[in-house]
Design a protein around this motif. Structure first.
Motif, PDB file in Angstrom:
ATOM      1  N   THR A 190      -0.913   5.523  -8.139  1.00 52.63           N
ATOM      2  CA  THR A 190      -2.007   5.713  -7.186  1.00 52.63           C
ATOM      3  C   THR A 190      -2.887   6.862  -7.637  1.00 52.63           C
ATOM      4  OG1 THR A 190      -0.690   7.197  -5.782  1.00 52.63           O
ATOM      5  CG2 THR A 190      -0.707   4.842  -5.213  1.00 52.63           C
ATOM      6  N   ALA A 249      -4.373   1.597  -2.258  1.00 47.72           N
ATOM      7  CA  ALA A 249      -4.106   0.393  -3.046  1.00 47.72           C
ATOM      8  C   ALA A 249      -3.634   0.810  -4.432  1.00 47.72           C
ATOM      9  CB  ALA A 249      -5.354  -0.462  -3.155  1.00 47.72           C
ATOM     10  N   ARG A 251      -5.556   9.205  -5.628  1.00 55.12           N
ATOM     11  CA  ARG A 251      -6.203   9.573  -4.353  1.00 55.12           C
ATOM     12  C   ARG A 251      -7.459  10.397  -4.617  1.00 55.12           C
ATOM     13  NH1 ARG A 251      -6.049  13.870  -0.801  1.00 55.12           N
ATOM     14  NH2 ARG A 251      -4.198  14.871  -1.675  1.00 55.12           N
ATOM     15  N   ASP A 288     -11.813   2.391 -14.249  1.00 50.37           N
ATOM     16  CA  ASP A 288     -11.496   1.018 -13.845  1.00 50.37           C
ATOM     17  C   ASP A 288     -10.160   0.916 -13.104  1.00 50.37           C
ATOM     18  OD1 ASP A 288      -9.997   1.685 -16.043  1.00 50.37           O
ATOM     19  OD2 ASP A 288     -10.112  -0.298 -16.982  1.00 50.37           O
ATOM     20  N   TRP A 289      -9.688   2.044 -12.565  1.00 50.21           N
ATOM     21  CA  TRP A 289      -8.430   2.050 -11.822  1.00 50.21           C
ATOM     22  C   TRP A 289      -8.704   2.053 -10.324  1.00 50.21           C
ATOM     23  CZ3 TRP A 289      -3.248   2.705 -13.767  1.00 50.21           C
ATOM     24  CH2 TRP A 289      -3.166   2.698 -15.166  1.00 50.21           C
ATOM     25  N   PRO A 290      -7.855   1.392  -9.527  1.00 51.30           N
ATOM     26  CA  PRO A 290      -8.036   1.430  -8.070  1.00 51.30           C
ATOM     27  C   PRO A 290      -7.746   2.823  -7.530  1.00 51.30           C
ATOM     28  CG  PRO A 290      -5.964   0.365  -8.615  1.00 51.30           C
ATOM     29  CD  PRO A 290      -6.678   0.582  -9.918  1.00 51.30           C
ATOM     30  N   THR A 291      -8.401   3.185  -6.441  1.00 53.32           N
ATOM     31  CA  THR A 291      -8.176   4.483  -5.814  1.00 53.32           C
ATOM     32  C   THR A 291      -7.717   4.299  -4.375  1.00 53.32           C
ATOM     33  OG1 THR A 291     -10.485   4.658  -5.118  1.00 53.32           O
ATOM     34  CG2 THR A 291      -9.913   5.595  -7.260  1.00 53.32           C
ATOM     35  N   ARG A 320      -0.719  -3.614 -15.777  1.00 56.99           N
ATOM     36  CA  ARG A 320      -1.599  -3.167 -16.849  1.00 56.99           C
ATOM     37  C   ARG A 320      -0.883  -2.135 -17.716  1.00 56.99           C
ATOM     38  NH1 ARG A 320      -6.643  -0.148 -14.586  1.00 56.99           N
ATOM     39  NH2 ARG A 320      -6.690  -1.819 -13.028  1.00 56.99           N
ATOM     40  N   ASN A 343      -9.127   2.737   0.806  1.00 59.97           N
ATOM     41  CA  ASN A 343      -9.330   2.790  -0.642  1.00 59.97           C
ATOM     42  C   ASN A 343     -10.435   3.736  -1.090  1.00 59.97           C
ATOM     43  OD1 ASN A 343      -8.964  -0.504   0.073  1.00 59.97           O
ATOM     44  ND2 ASN A 343      -7.459   0.433  -1.275  1.00 59.97           N
ATOM     45  N   SER A 344     -11.338   4.085  -0.205  1.00 60.66           N
ATOM     46  CA  SER A 344     -12.506   4.851  -0.620  1.00 60.66           C
ATOM     47  C   SER A 344     -12.898   5.851   0.460  1.00 60.66           C
ATOM     48  CB  SER A 344     -13.682   3.904  -0.907  1.00 60.66           C
ATOM     49  OG  SER A 344     -14.015   3.176   0.263  1.00 60.66           O
ATOM     50  N   PHE A 387       0.833  -1.192   0.000  1.00 61.15           N
ATOM     51  CA  PHE A 387       0.000   0.000   0.000  1.00 61.15           C
ATOM     52  C   PHE A 387       0.871   1.247   0.000  1.00 61.15           C
ATOM     53  CE2 PHE A 387      -3.316  -2.804   0.317  1.00 61.15           C
ATOM     54  CZ  PHE A 387      -4.531  -2.288   0.728  1.00 61.15           C
ATOM     55  N   ALA A 431      -1.927   0.570  -8.426  1.00 60.71           N
ATOM     56  CA  ALA A 431      -1.944  -0.238  -9.636  1.00 60.71           C
ATOM     57  C   ALA A 431      -0.515  -0.375 -10.146  1.00 60.71           C
ATOM     58  CB  ALA A 431      -2.814   0.413 -10.700  1.00 60.71           C
TER      59      ALA A 431
END
Length: 223
Positions: free
Chosen positions: A213, A199, A215, A193-196, A168, A62-63, A39, A201
């Protein structure tokens, strides 16, 4: 949703970058403790933000959850801040116990409070209980109005380095070379479709590997 938000109590970590200024913030809390391997601490959203109009944001790893407090609930928090402000001998840095973590940063400009506290709030001496209890309650804050927050913008940060697992291709609107030069703001709609959050990518570009990342930015936040 509640479990994801409460997870930040144990997943928050010392952030490599301070959250940007959020206009109209009455109260902000950031909490730091060890994060899982991989992380990125600088991409954590703030743990708790209360705006003057009653809007509240609760950050997880993450959110972010968003809700609204009524006037009585805001006033109750302001009264607790006033009580903390009157604590005898309160300084800008205090210790609840001997442990260096968790580390909590409480900022309330209107109440003239800017305090960094270390250690478990449960270990606080009686004289510091009003502050320790406030930090504890905000760190595990939940409210029935909270719903998943959908940010309009994300703060993009890219560092060269490997991550465990696959990767990716780069597909974000900012050129990779430009993103490597420093953080950039991108529209959330451009990275659906990317992590926030913390966490990251993993991105591959030829033989090079990158940690990416995004944020979530709060309304009006200037990173």
């Amino acid at each position: 949703m509640r479990n994801a938000l409460l997870a930040a109590t144990t997943l928050a970590a010392a952030r490599g970058a301070v959250a940007g200024e959020v206009p109209g913030a009455l109260l902000t809390l950031e909490v730091s403790a060890p994060l899982p391997a991989g992380f990125v601490v600088s991409a954590l959203p703030p743990r708790f933000v209360l705006l003057e109009d009653g809007q509240v944001f609760v950050g997880g790893a993450n959110s972010v959850g968003a809700g609204r407090l009524d006037k009585a609930e805001v006033k109750a928090l302001e009264e607790r801040l006033a009580l903390v402000r009157k604590l005898p001998g309160l300084g800008s840095t205090i210790a609840f116990g001997s442990a260096p973590a968790p580390r909590s940063h409480l900022l309330a400009p209107k109440s003239k409070l800017d305090v960094v506290a270390t250690g478990d709030p449960a270990s606080a001496p009686p004289a510091l209980r009003p502050l320790a209890n406030l930090v504890r309650d905000l760190s595990s804050f939940h409210h029935p109005s909270l719903r998943p927050y959908e940010p309009a913008a994300l703060l993009l940060t890219v560092k060269e380095g490997p991550l465990v697992g696959g990767c990716r291709p780069w597909s974000l609107p900012v050129p990779l070379a430009e993103a490597l030069a420093g953080p950039r703001t991108v529209s959330a709609s451009e990275a659906p479709d990317w992590p926030t959050g913390a966490a990251p990518a993993a991105v591959c570009d030829g033989d090079r590997r990158f940690v990416v990342t995004l944020r979530p930015l709060l309304p009006g936040e200037r990173p």
